[in-house]
Design a protein around this motif. Structure first.
Motif, PDB file in Angstrom:
ATOM      1  N   SER A   1       9.708   3.287  -0.077  1.00 60.18           N
ATOM      2  CA  SER A   1       9.004   2.493  -1.098  1.00 60.18           C
ATOM      3  C   SER A   1       9.922   2.148  -2.254  1.00 60.18           C
ATOM      4  CB  SER A   1       7.779   3.254  -1.626  1.00 60.18           C
ATOM      5  OG  SER A   1       6.796   3.398  -0.642  1.00 60.18           O
TER       6      SER A   1
ATOM      7  N   ASP B   1      -0.207   8.901   3.709  1.00 63.72           N
ATOM      8  CA  ASP B   1      -1.256   9.263   4.665  1.00 63.72           C
ATOM      9  C   ASP B   1      -1.347   8.284   5.831  1.00 63.72           C
ATOM     10  OD1 ASP B   1      -1.966  11.471   3.135  1.00 63.72           O
ATOM     11  OD2 ASP B   1      -3.413  10.329   1.951  1.00 63.72           O
ATOM     12  N   LYS B   2      -0.699   7.111   5.696  1.00 67.20           N
ATOM     13  CA  LYS B   2      -0.761   6.102   6.755  1.00 67.20           C
ATOM     14  C   LYS B   2       0.465   6.154   7.675  1.00 67.20           C
ATOM     15  CE  LYS B   2      -4.604   4.217   5.329  1.00 67.20           C
ATOM     16  NZ  LYS B   2      -4.609   2.910   4.643  1.00 67.20           N
TER      17      LYS B   2
ATOM     18  N   SER C   1       7.906   8.541   2.440  1.00 64.85           N
ATOM     19  CA  SER C   1       7.337   7.280   1.957  1.00 64.85           C
ATOM     20  C   SER C   1       8.052   6.789   0.706  1.00 64.85           C
ATOM     21  CB  SER C   1       5.839   7.447   1.676  1.00 64.85           C
ATOM     22  OG  SER C   1       5.611   8.418   0.668  1.00 64.85           O
TER      23      SER C   1
ATOM     24  N   GLN D   1       4.427  -0.319  -1.764  1.00 64.59           N
ATOM     25  CA  GLN D   1       4.062   1.086  -1.892  1.00 64.59           C
ATOM     26  C   GLN D   1       3.503   1.570  -0.560  1.00 64.59           C
ATOM     27  OE1 GLN D   1       4.783   3.008  -4.507  1.00 64.59           O
ATOM     28  NE2 GLN D   1       5.762   1.178  -5.379  1.00 64.59           N
TER      29      GLN D   1
ATOM     30  N   ASP E   1       1.721   4.209   1.733  1.00 60.93           N
ATOM     31  CA  ASP E   1       0.779   5.319   1.650  1.00 60.93           C
ATOM     32  C   ASP E   1       1.246   6.416   2.609  1.00 60.93           C
ATOM     33  OD1 ASP E   1      -1.305   7.101   1.676  1.00 60.93           O
ATOM     34  OD2 ASP E   1      -2.871   5.595   1.949  1.00 60.93           O
TER      35      ASP E   1
ATOM     36  N   SER F   1       5.286  12.583   1.810  1.00 60.82           N
ATOM     37  CA  SER F   1       5.410  12.028   0.460  1.00 60.82           C
ATOM     38  C   SER F   1       6.864  11.710   0.134  1.00 60.82           C
ATOM     39  CB  SER F   1       4.840  13.004  -0.578  1.00 60.82           C
ATOM     40  OG  SER F   1       5.540  14.236  -0.553  1.00 60.82           O
TER      41      SER F   1
END
Length: 314
Positions: free
Chosen positions: A23, A36-37, A19, A32, A34, A16
């Motif tokens: 971002s 989780d990706k 990212s 943005q 993700d 988190s």
């Protein structure tokens, strides 16, 4: 690698946090990512570079690198390799270092493509290196600086070139510039910090020292690594003592920041009172009554006495 470097690296590796650094910090909120990706970058890279001690290390041991598919709309997506360089001090050839690390990432991609092409006999000529028309993944590097003084080093290759300022625009026609992405964590404005959320916002708020309780009420931290990094950078074990007193279940549910600050401030006051009492006893023991009286109204002199008696580090 020192304690601060290790803790910063572990903090940056939180998906988190990673990212959001890109971002918001690099792409300005236009994309943005993700968390989780996010996928780990291929760590099999054998390209090497000198570390800060002048020793040779593989590229992927020197920085945190990931790749991610970024969606611009429903039809267009592509991958970007992203790397973070954590810095505790100003590095005066950082643009060159970033360029070197990015170049090694590109070289690694080409090397892997070339090896596969040679195995499959897909090269028209051995000297071609890689098949014609080959595309490689873009690389973006971010310097995450947590030093106490504002960054005053160069942020691009052109900042370092030994040519007159009035010739730099002309030089661009022949010598390419290379700009690095920089976040100066301790010297961000409130508006800049508000672009982030969660652990990263907690980290930035606590690091800059502007304890805005209204802001702290609205953010929570969900990772112990955040507290360990803050503690290491500020050289204050109260942050570790606090988070180690919280259960795993509570941490996963989110740690309320203004409550955490209450604990840290209360602990600091208690330790401060205890330290003053210890100093008083030591001064009375040594018959230094005048020094005790003077220190009561002179904070700077009191600090000198703390250091003198080993109650505080110089």
């Amino acid at each position: 690698m020192g304690e601060i470097d290790i803790n910063i690296k572990n903090f940056i590796k939180i998906d988190s946090v990673f990212s959001q650094l890109f971002s918001q910090g690099v792409f300005g909120g236009k994309i943005q990512i993700d968390p989780d990706k996010l996928q780990e970058f291929d760590t099999a890279s054998q390209e090497t570079v000198k570390n800060r001690e002048g020793e040779m290390e593989s590229l992927e041991r020197l920085r945190d690198a990931r790749k991610v598919a970024m969606l611009f709309d429903k039809k267009v997506a592509f991958q970007v390799i992203m790397g973070v360089e954590g810095q505790t001090g100003v590095h005066y050839y950082m643009p060159v270092r970033c360029m070197e690390l990015d170049a090694l990432s590109y070289m690694h991609q080409c090397k892997k493509i070339s090896e596969k092409a040679k195995e499959g006999n897909r090269l028209e000529k051995f000297s071609d290196g890689i098949p014609r028309g080959t595309k490689i993944i873009p690389v973006v590097t971010l310097v995450f600086y947590v030093g106490s003084r504002p960054w005053d080093g160069p942020v691009s290759i052109y900042d370092m070139l030994d040519i007159p300022d009035n010739m730099k625009e002309w030089m661009k026609s022949t010598a390419s510039d290379y700009r690095m992405n920089l976040i100066d964590a301790r010297h961000m404005s409130d508006e800049e910090i508000d672009r982030f959320e969660g652990d990263l916002k907690v980290f930035l708020l606590m690091l800059c020292g502007r304890y805005n309780r209204e802001k702290l009420k609205s953010v929570i931290a969900m990772h112990r690594e955040t507290w360990y990094a803050i503690s290491a950078i500020k050289k204050d074990r109260r942050y570790i003592e606090y988070i180690d007193s919280v259960s795993d279940e509570e941490v996963m549910g989110g740690v309320n920041m203004d409550a955490a600050l209450d604990y840290i401030e209360a602990k600091g006051k208690a330790e401060g009172i205890d330290k003053v009492n210890q100093l008083a006893l030591l001064l009375f023991r040594d018959g230094r009554i005048d020094d005790f009286v003077e220190s009561a109204g002179n904070v700077e002199y009191q600090k000198q006495l703390f250091v003198e008696y080993g109650l505080e580090e110089p």
